[in-house]
Each structure stands twice: as C-alpha cells, then as structure tokens.
Design a protein around this motif. Structure first.
Motif, PDB file in Angstrom:
ATOM      1  N   VAL A 598      34.413  39.306  83.504  1.00  8.59           N
ATOM      2  CA  VAL A 598      33.175  38.242  84.024  1.00  8.59           C
ATOM      3  C   VAL A 598      32.505  38.358  85.438  1.00  8.59           C
ATOM      4  N   GLY A 599      32.850  39.578  85.960  1.00  8.48           N
ATOM      5  CA  GLY A 599      32.236  39.914  87.199  1.00  8.48           C
ATOM      6  C   GLY A 599      32.804  38.847  88.241  1.00  8.48           C
ATOM      7  N   ALA A 600      34.189  38.715  88.343  1.00 11.26           N
ATOM      8  CA  ALA A 600      34.606  37.749  89.388  1.00 11.26           C
ATOM      9  C   ALA A 600      35.905  38.298  90.019  1.00 11.26           C
ATOM     10  N   GLU A 601      35.921  39.584  90.235  1.00 13.83           N
ATOM     11  CA  GLU A 601      36.984  40.455  91.118  1.00 13.83           C
ATOM     12  C   GLU A 601      36.821  39.724  92.379  1.00 13.83           C
ATOM     13  N   GLY A 602      38.172  39.392  93.145  1.00 11.87           N
ATOM     14  CA  GLY A 602      38.393  39.177  94.510  1.00 11.87           C
ATOM     15  C   GLY A 602      38.036  38.013  94.887  1.00 11.87           C
ATOM     16  N   VAL A 603      37.636  36.821  93.989  1.00 10.01           N
ATOM     17  CA  VAL A 603      37.159  35.530  94.546  1.00 10.01           C
ATOM     18  C   VAL A 603      38.439  34.676  95.096  1.00 10.01           C
ATOM     19  N   GLY A 604      39.588  34.661  94.230  1.00  5.72           N
ATOM     20  CA  GLY A 604      40.898  34.352  94.845  1.00  5.72           C
ATOM     21  C   GLY A 604      40.952  32.867  95.028  1.00  5.72           C
ATOM     22  N   ALA A 605      40.175  32.097  94.603  1.00 11.61           N
ATOM     23  CA  ALA A 605      40.072  30.479  94.797  1.00 11.61           C
ATOM     24  C   ALA A 605      39.303  29.921  93.561  1.00 11.61           C
ATOM     25  N   ILE A 606      39.444  28.615  93.543  1.00  9.86           N
ATOM     26  CA  ILE A 606      38.669  27.797  92.852  1.00  9.86           C
ATOM     27  C   ILE A 606      37.578  26.958  93.774  1.00  9.86           C
ATOM     28  N   ILE A 607      36.219  26.907  93.565  1.00 11.42           N
ATOM     29  CA  ILE A 607      35.316  26.160  94.053  1.00 11.42           C
ATOM     30  C   ILE A 607      35.858  24.674  94.292  1.00 11.42           C
ATOM     31  N   THR A 608      35.736  23.860  95.635  1.00 11.72           N
ATOM     32  CA  THR A 608      36.349  22.767  95.813  1.00 11.72           C
ATOM     33  C   THR A 608      36.179  21.628  94.563  1.00 11.72           C
ATOM     34  N   TRP A 609      34.878  21.462  94.424  1.00 15.63           N
ATOM     35  CA  TRP A 609      34.453  20.474  93.666  1.00 15.63           C
ATOM     36  C   TRP A 609      34.737  20.412  92.026  1.00 15.63           C
ATOM     37  N   LEU A 610      35.056  21.786  91.581  1.00 15.90           N
ATOM     38  CA  LEU A 610      35.016  22.092  90.153  1.00 15.90           C
ATOM     39  C   LEU A 610      36.120  21.302  89.586  1.00 15.90           C
ATOM     40  N   PRO A 611      37.441  21.411  89.975  1.00  6.84           N
ATOM     41  CA  PRO A 611      38.502  20.672  89.119  1.00  6.84           C
ATOM     42  C   PRO A 611      38.164  19.040  88.776  1.00  6.84           C
ATOM     43  N   LEU A 612      37.817  18.220  89.639  1.00  9.87           N
ATOM     44  CA  LEU A 612      37.414  16.983  89.439  1.00  9.87           C
ATOM     45  C   LEU A 612      36.172  16.963  88.460  1.00  9.87           C
ATOM     46  N   PHE A 613      35.103  17.883  88.767  1.00 12.40           N
ATOM     47  CA  PHE A 613      33.993  17.716  88.054  1.00 12.40           C
ATOM     48  C   PHE A 613      34.521  18.095  86.383  1.00 12.40           C
ATOM     49  N   LEU A 614      35.005  19.249  86.455  1.00 12.05           N
ATOM     50  CA  LEU A 614      35.517  19.485  85.013  1.00 12.05           C
ATOM     51  C   LEU A 614      36.311  18.499  84.099  1.00 12.05           C
ATOM     52  N   PHE A 615      37.289  17.856  84.954  1.00 12.44           N
ATOM     53  CA  PHE A 615      37.814  16.882  84.200  1.00 12.44           C
ATOM     54  C   PHE A 615      37.086  15.784  83.706  1.00 12.44           C
ATOM     55  N   VAL A 616      35.944  15.261  84.559  1.00 13.43           N
ATOM     56  CA  VAL A 616      35.271  14.323  83.918  1.00 13.43           C
ATOM     57  C   VAL A 616      34.185  14.789  82.995  1.00 13.43           C
ATOM     58  N   ILE A 617      33.633  15.829  83.187  1.00 14.63           N
ATOM     59  CA  ILE A 617      32.656  16.285  82.217  1.00 14.63           C
ATOM     60  C   ILE A 617      33.589  16.683  80.913  1.00 14.63           C
ATOM     61  N   LEU A 618      34.656  17.346  80.926  1.00 19.08           N
ATOM     62  CA  LEU A 618      35.387  17.847  79.696  1.00 19.08           C
ATOM     63  C   LEU A 618      35.906  16.633  78.876  1.00 19.08           C
ATOM     64  N   PHE A 619      36.392  15.728  79.796  1.00 15.22           N
ATOM     65  CA  PHE A 619      37.137  14.376  79.245  1.00 15.22           C
ATOM     66  C   PHE A 619      36.013  13.830  78.373  1.00 15.22           C
TER      67      PHE A 619
END
Length: 756
Positions: A598-619
């Motif tokens: 997916v072209g994501a080599e060397g990122v090494g972290a998850i963008i700060t806002w994404l986990p909470l955003f994903l929880f709300v959206i996916l739920f």
C-alpha cells in the motif's frame, strides 16, 4: 378503513406509504430542501475551526496568549544553501555569491520581509557546508501558502544559476502550499473515483442502469444538502476541510447502502409476485425500519465525537451525523416516491450480459456460497465461533502495541515530494531547526530585571541541559509584555528523541528558570509539543466517548429488538470488528508488515486522531449490516420459523445485498488507501479492512454461530424490562396484502399490522 387494507404503524412505514401516495409532492419537497439548504449555506458562508481551537493543553494556552495579545506571527521561511559533493564551503566566494543572489531574489518579489543573511544570523552548519537564509512572509500566516509561489520561483531561478550548490526553500508557507496541493489533489482523485466505482458496482448488483443510478443520485443530493447545512451550522460549531471530506466519505457510503437495502427488498417482493404497491409497503415496513434503526445508531455513534473537546473532532462528528440523518430521511421518504414513479422503468437500461434475477416464489432466494457456509457453521456452531473469535483476536493482537503521533512531513508524504528531502536535509544540518519548540512567555512586565534574567537563564540552560544545540532566539513584544523563545530541539524529525528534549524543557529547564518568577506564564508549543498535547487530550477523551457510544448503541438495540441478548452480542461483535481493524493498521503502518503493498514503508506510527475516529465511524457503520441481518432474522422468527431456520433464512437472504453494500464501501474506502498522504491512506485501509471483516467473518460466520448457540435465549428480555418503550412495531410482511404467487412457507400466516 377499506376492506383489504391494514393499519400500518411506525415512522418508516408511514413515511414510505405517504410518499408512495404523494409521489410528486415527496420528490418536490426533497428537491426544495436540497436547493434551500445549499442556497442558504452558500449565502451564510462557512466558519472554519481556528488553529488555536484544534489544540489542547499547553499548546492551546500558548495560542490563546498570542491571540489575546494580538500578535500576528508571520509564516517563517528558510532557504537552504548547501554544497553538493565536493562543492564550496560557506566561506568561499561562490557560496557567498549564491547567498547574496538568494537575498536579492526573495526581496525582489515584494512578498517577504525581514530577510536575514546566514552570515549575520550565524545560521551556518558546523561543517560549514550548509547555511540558511531566513525571512518572513508578508500578510497573515494562515493564508501565506497562497502567496508563496513567486518566492519559490525566485529561489528556483537562483538554483539554476548555481549548479554546484543545492538551493531549496522550506518553511511554514511552502509546507502549507505543499500540503494543500497534495490534500486537494488527493481528495479530487478520491471524489472523482468514488462515484464511478460505486455506480459500477451497483450496475453489477442490479443489472440495470436506472436501478443503479437511483442510490447514487440520492447519496449525492444528501451530500449536497449537508454541505449547505454545514455552512449554516458552522456559525455555531466551526467546520473544516477535513470534516467536509469525512462527510463526503460517510455520506456516499451510508447513502448508497440505505438505498440499496430498500431497493433490493422492494425488487425481491415484486419478484415474489406482489404488486408494486404492496412491495413498496413491505419494503418500507422492513428495510425502511432497519434503515431508521441503523441511521439513528450511526448518528449516536457520530455524536460521540462531540465529547472529545477537540474542535476538529467535533466538526467531523457533527458533519457525519448530519449527512447520515439526511441520507436516512431521504431513503425512507423520497426513495419510495421515486420507486412508485418509476415502476417497471426502474429496470430500464438493463445490461445485456447480466441475467435478470429470477423470482424464487418467495423471499428465500439467497447466495449459494453463503448457503454452503451457513450449512457448515450451523452444523458446528461452537467450532465456527471459536475459530472466528480466535482469528479476530489474533488479527487484533498487534493493536496492543499501538503507537500514535502526529506524523511529520517525511512520515506523511515519504519521499514522494521534493520538499520532504529538503526537510530532512535541514534537520541533518540544523537538528530541530525546521520545527523548533516555541516558549510563549507572558509577564506583567516583560522587561522587569527578574524576567530578563530568567529568560537569559532559560536560553543558556536549554542548551546546557542537552535539550537543544542552539541557537535559542528570543523575540520580545514590549507593548504586549510577551516574549517568544524559539528552541531547536535535539532529535529533529525523530519524534521520540525530540519528545524527550521537550520533556527536559518542560520538566527541568522551565521550572528552574522562568518558573521561579512569580506571575510568569510560559507554555511551550510547537509541532512536537502540539503532537504530545493532542495525544494527551485524545487519551483523556477515549473513556467518555467509548462509554457514550457503547451505552447508547446498547440501549437503541435493546429498544429496537426488545432482546437483552441481541443488544449485548451486537456490542461485543462490533468491538471485535473494531479491534481487528486496529490490529491491521498497526501491523501494516507501524510494524511494516505488507506495507509495500500500500506504499506505507517507514511510517512507524498511527496518526494521532485515527484510532478514536475509526472507533466511532466503524461502530456506527457496522450497525448497518448488523441491524439489516438481525431484522431479517427476527422477521422470520415472528413468522413462525424456528430460531435456527430464521438464522439461515436471515443471513442467506441478506447475503446478496450485504455483499453488494460491503463491496461498495470497501471500494470507496480503498480509494483513500491509494492516496499519497499517509493519514488518508491509514484511514482508507482501516475502514476498508474493518468493513470487509464485518461483512464476512462477523455477519457470515460469527453472528449466525453465536445466535445458533444461544437458541431461544436470543429473544430473552427480563420481565422487569417489559416496561421499556416498544420500538419494534413489526409483524409478518404478509399481513399487508395477499401474495399473487405465494411460495412455500408463506401459506397460513396471518397478521394484523405491520410497522417500523
């Protein structure tokens, strides 16, 4: 009431019935609503979230002090003049000539002020091969990216004249322009791709052009109306470009899904031999009800973002909530009117290479694949549940080591943009210089001897403590009694090392210097500080958001299905789905497993806002499928089937529509996974993976296995809960009218009412 008619209860059933009877009025009201919303929103204009409102902790305090003091910090820019291999040093005539040419060129644009030569500011690297020409952009910093183009071109012109040197510009304005260009290009690509992709999948699902166009048209009108409403609402709750993009993503997904649920049920009933009016009434009472339950649940989940206290999240939550509500209302009002107007013409534009779905004599037609899967799952439900849960927990396991942070420029864009390479070169030559910490010092008298002494002491200790290698610059605003201290952090673009340097400043250097002077405020801000403060605020908001979303979703499911068991299993299954999505995100973007795909080599972290955003959206989004499938199972149970038969009937008959809806969502979200920005890539991959897991393992295997194991306990409701409001209002759809051509399993069933 005339003979042969029945009394219909429930919002969706009544709305669908009224719309079908008043077709032109319903369509006209919808069109008027969309036009008025867009017109009024455009006239009102949109108020966007201020930078200071997006921050938390010390970062917010620092921004408030600067705002209250009326200090307009300009966007600062630097031009890196650097020797290529074997090139001249800063002391050589050629290097000095290049520096002079840069100063002359940028001053000549008339767009800059305060141009400083590296020979005056001492901004020359230790090895003498790199130097920084520094200046500020004229005008407001927020819009500097719009004015920096002439300066960039002037620097490019100097570069062409000095081939032995590397001459590149970087700074707040140039990075803003780069970010805006990439952000805009990315979302144009996504927007232009999403609708054709959804339309193509719907064409395959329905086999007819008109039937495929109806869901897309309603989703687009819902998005247009919500854009107008966002303009109006922004005067009370500021919005943002990110909120606009998230609204478009969610609006297209749920708008198409809701119409798909409704339209497939109406076509299914007509294929079973019912007349057009009866088919519409059944679709309104069944799929319409599922849409309302799902829509309200999604809205509640989106409302969870309002509890973060972060303006950007509040904007995203409110925008998403509005588009879901508009799409839901459109699906149960204007959609029945359109289907009533179109009649058989909904089959127009049939694709010749796709066969028409043949009627099955009832509503039991389903997927052969899922029929085969269900046979095995229901034969050994305990084994199926154990394998599915084990697989999901294994996929979710990497999430235990999740690391979140605001991505730096090189993490966000990789090596795809030239400015990223400039950013890395500046950080190598001048560690921390491209993203210095900024100490905002507020005092009753900034020129008081004790304050001046504390500032000097802070300047010296920042370097001696090892937090910075200098130079530490101080700008004093006498009239406002504010001083701004710029501290290049040791660690540069390495967020962990720079974070440790920041902690030294906050926990050791500041208390021992500025903290000793009474009445002095000295919050520390900057890119690294902003990331840390944002992280801390998000962590603090996780629990209230989690509790709000889970509790309200549980209550809605309890009231909608009047089953304590179904409400509880709904929550557990959704949490498993979200956990698996987290695990995939961490595995790919943090650990790099399969990152090259997916072209994501060397990122090494998850963008700060994404986990909470994903929880709300996916739920919220996962409730789409869950409500639709469980509603069909409950419907079959009310018609007298055993729980096991009802499970098989519900899952198999909804498999086609759930698969189509999931393919559309996965395809739309996957488009975001192809974008250049890692934050958008992470969002797209996370959403696509979660929806895929949800529509297959969760709804196709785990849900039927768990419900089979529970048996009659699926419908358990303690006596003390019988007093709860009854929001079920659904009876056998055959109660509406007799079928023209009935199938086995439809004979001898009676009912008096149908509703939502």
């Amino acid at each position: 009431m005339r003979n042969g008619e029945t009394r219909v209860r429930g919002i969706a059933a009544r709305a669908g019935g009224w719309s079908a009877r008043h077709r032109w009025a319903a369509v006209g009201i919808w069109v008027l609503f969309v036009v008025l919303a867009m017109g009024l929103g455009s006239a009102a204009g949109r108020v966007d979230v201020k930078d200071s409102d997006q921050m938390g902790g010390e970062t917010h305090t620092a921004a408030r002090i600067v705002e209250d003091a009326g200090i307009d910090e300009p966007a600062s820019e630097s031009v890196l003049v650097q020797a290529k291999d074997g090139g001249p040093k800063a002391t050589d005539a050629e290097f000095r000539a290049a520096v002079g040419a840069v100063v002359t060129a940028v001053e000549g644009t008339g767009k800059v002020t305060g141009v400083t030569s590296p020979y005056d500011a001492k901004t020359i690297s230790k090895d003498g091969r790199s130097a920084l020409v520094q200046f500020d952009m004229r005008g407001e910093a927020d819009t500097a990216g719009e004015r920096v183009e002439p300066v960039l071109k002037a620097v490019e012109g100097v570069q062409k004249e000095h081939e032995t040197l590397r001459i590149e510009e970087i700074g707040g304005a140039s990075m803003m322009k780069t970010f805006d260009d990439a952000f805009g290009d990315d979302f144009k690509k996504a927007e232009y791709s999403a609708v054709p992709v959804a339309l193509g999948i719907l064409l395959v699902a329905f086999g007819a052009l008109v039937a495929a166009l109806v869901p897309v048209a309603l989703a687009i009108t819902a998005i247009v109306a919500t854009m107008g409403l966002m303009g109006l609402v922004s005067h009370f709750q500021p919005m943002s470009e990110t909120a606009n993009s998230v609204m478009l993503l969610v609006g297209l997904a749920v708008g198409v899904d809701y119409c798909l649920f409704y339209l497939r049920r109406e076509r299914e009933e007509r294929a079973a031999g019912r007349d057009a009016q009866t088919a519409l009434r059944i679709a309104a009472a069944t799929s319409g009800r599922a849409i309302v339950v799902s829509g309200v649940t999604v809205c509640v989940a989106m409302a969870g973002m309002l509890f973060t206290g972060i303006a950007e999240f509040e904007a995203m939550g409110l925008a998403s909530l509005m588009v879901v509500a508009v799409a839901m209302v459109g699906s149960v009002t204007v959609l029945p009117a359109l289907l009533s107007l179109l009649g058989e013409r909904v089959e127009k534009g049939r694709l010749p290479f796709l066969r028409r779905r043949r009627p099955s004599g009832g509503t039991t037609e389903g997927s052969r694949f899922w029929t085969a899967v269900l046979r095995r799952v229901l034969a050994k439900p305990l084994l199926a549940a154990a394998v599915a849960v084990g697989a999901l927990l294994a996929v979710a396991a990497p999430a235990l080591g999740m690391k979140t942070q605001n991505l730096t420029l090189d993490q966000e864009f990789g090596d795809s943009l030239p400015i990223v390479q400039t950013y890395n070169r500046v950080n190598e030559a001048f560690p921390g210089g491209s993203d210095p910490a900024e100490v905002v010092v507020k005092a009753d008298d900034i020129n008081a001897p004790e304050v001046r002494a504390a500032l000097a002491d802070f300047q010296e200790r920042a370097v001696s403590s090892g937090a910075s290698r200098g130079p530490v610059d101080i700008t004093v605003h006498d009239e406002q009694n504010v001083a701004l201290v710029y501290v290049p952090l040791v660690g540069g673009s390495d967020q962990d090392k720079a974070g440790a340097s920041l902690d030294k400043l906050r926990d050791d250097v500041r208390p021992a210097t500025l903290g000793e002077v009474e009445g002095v405020e000295a919050p520390i801000t900057g890119q690294v500080a902003g990331s840390k403060d944002f992280n801390d605020q998000l962590v603090g908001s996780v629990l209230p958001v989690f509790v709000f979303v889970v509790v309200f979703a549980f209550l809605l499911m309890l009231l909608s299905f009047r089953s304590l068991t179904i409400a509880a299993t709904s929550i557990v299954l959704n949490l498993l789905s979200v956990g698996a999505a987290y695990g995939i995100l961490v595995a790919v973007f943090q650990h790099g497993w399969g990152a090259s795909l997916v072209g994501a080599e060397g990122v090494g972290a998850i963008i700060t806002w994404l986990p909470l955003f994903l929880f709300v959206i996916l739920f919220g989004l996962s409730m789409d499928y869950h409500v639709f499938v469980v509603s069909r199972i409950r419907e079959a149970r009310l018609r007298g089937r055993s729980t096991r038969d009802a499970i098989q009937h519900g899952v198999v008959t909804t498999a086609g529509v759930v698969t189509s809806a999931a393919v559309i969502m996965v395809a739309v979200f996957a488009i975001f996974g192809t974008l250049s920005m890692q934050s958008m890539k992470q969002m797209g991959v996370g959403l696509a993976a979660a929806v895929l897991i949800d529509a297959t393992i969760i709804r196709g295997v785990l849900l039927p296995a768990v419900m089979s194991l529970l048996g009659e306990r699926n419908w358990y409701l303690p006596k003390w809960l019988h007093r709860l409001p009854d929001l079920t209002h659904d009876e056998s759809p055959e109660a509406i009218a007799p079928t023209v051509r009935g199938g086995e399993g439809e004979r001898g069933e009676r009912g008096e009412r149908v509703g939502v």
